[in-house]
Design a protein around this motif. Structure first.
Motif: not given
Length: 266
Positions: A61-72, A90-97
């Motif tokens: 999903v990050q490849s689509v929007e450039g970040y992990v949005s609430q929609q993602g 999970v999305a808020t734990f790892y810094t790569m997201y």
């Protein structure tokens, strides 16, 4: 797709907090087209349990929007039959997201102990100053330029990038640029802003952040040759080369090696 009622039923949080999370999360995941749905299903098929697909799914999903949005987050929850709270954790734990839209390129400067002592802090300060506006240095995970637009840069300081023998180092979209100085790092960033893609010190040819995220999700789509990029620098294998030149070898494992007994369970 998870409904607010599904989220409340599945979440370990208290009902009031969970309902607020559910109501604040847009239900519309239409930004993720059929191609993304097909890729999501391909990721899920790799695992015996669908929830195990969450990490690569977040890269997708990050490849689509450039970040992990609430929609993602909602998209992942719906595809994996998880609650929004589980995916958000999970999305808020790892810094790569990333929780804010990234630039065309993500520049990560190692500022852990060894790189910092060798000049990593100076590199980070130089890039912050160059990418800032109105005399204000760019902050951690902030973007210079319109996120996603050509030449836009998101800058971050990173913990150890596992290249201490080549420090100070930085990465662009997770590809290594070794033995940097403030001046060479500045030249690199200026090249990125100008639309150039200088070849990394090692590894695959440079692409943009979203394409790198697609690869992290397991999809190379015409860039399979990126897997063949050299990953080790001469400094990394110097010890092995010296051992080979001098005929040094590690002791062989005995045929009947005895291992310590496991402690008795009580």
């Amino acid at each position: 797709m998870s409904t607010p009622e599904d989220v409340i039923a599945a979440s370990p949080l208290d009902p009031a907090s969970t309902r607020q999370l559910a109501e604040e999360t847009p239900a519309d995941t239409g930004v993720f087209g059929q191609d993304t749905v097909d890729r999501a299903r391909a990721i899920i098929a790799r695992y015996p349990q669908s929830r195990s697909a969450l990490l690569p799914m977040l890269h997708l999903v990050q490849s689509v929007e450039g970040y992990v949005s609430q929609q993602g987050i909602a998209f992942c929850a719906g595809q994996l039959d998880l609650s929004l709270a589980e995916v958000s954790a999970v999305a808020t734990f790892y810094t790569m997201y990333k929780r804010r839209p990234c630039g065309e390129h993500l520049v990560s400067v190692c500022t852990n102990t060894l790189c910092a002592a060798l000049g990593g802090d100076a590199i980070y300060a130089k890039l912050r100053e160059h990418l800032g506006t109105d005399g204000k240095p760019l902050g951690h995970e902030q973007t210079s330029g319109q996120p996603g637009a050509p030449g836009s840069i998101t800058l971050e300081h990173a913990e150890c990038l596992a290249a201490c023998d080549l420090g100070p180092v930085l990465q662009v979209n997770y590809e290594f640029y070794d033995n940097q100085t403030p001046d060479t790092a500045l030249e690199l960033v200026k090249s990125l802003q100008a639309g150039e893609k200088p070849h990394p010190t090692r590894g695959a040819p440079l692409t943009d952040f979203r394409q790198a995220e697609l690869q992290l999700a397991g999809f190379f789509e015409g860039r399979e040759a990126d897997l063949d990029g050299p990953s080790a620098a001469p400094e990394t294998v110097r010890g092995a080369a010296v051992a080979a030149d001098r005929g040094w070898t590690a002791p062989a494992m005995p045929d009947n090696a005895e291992f310590p007994a496991l402690p008795e369970k009580k």
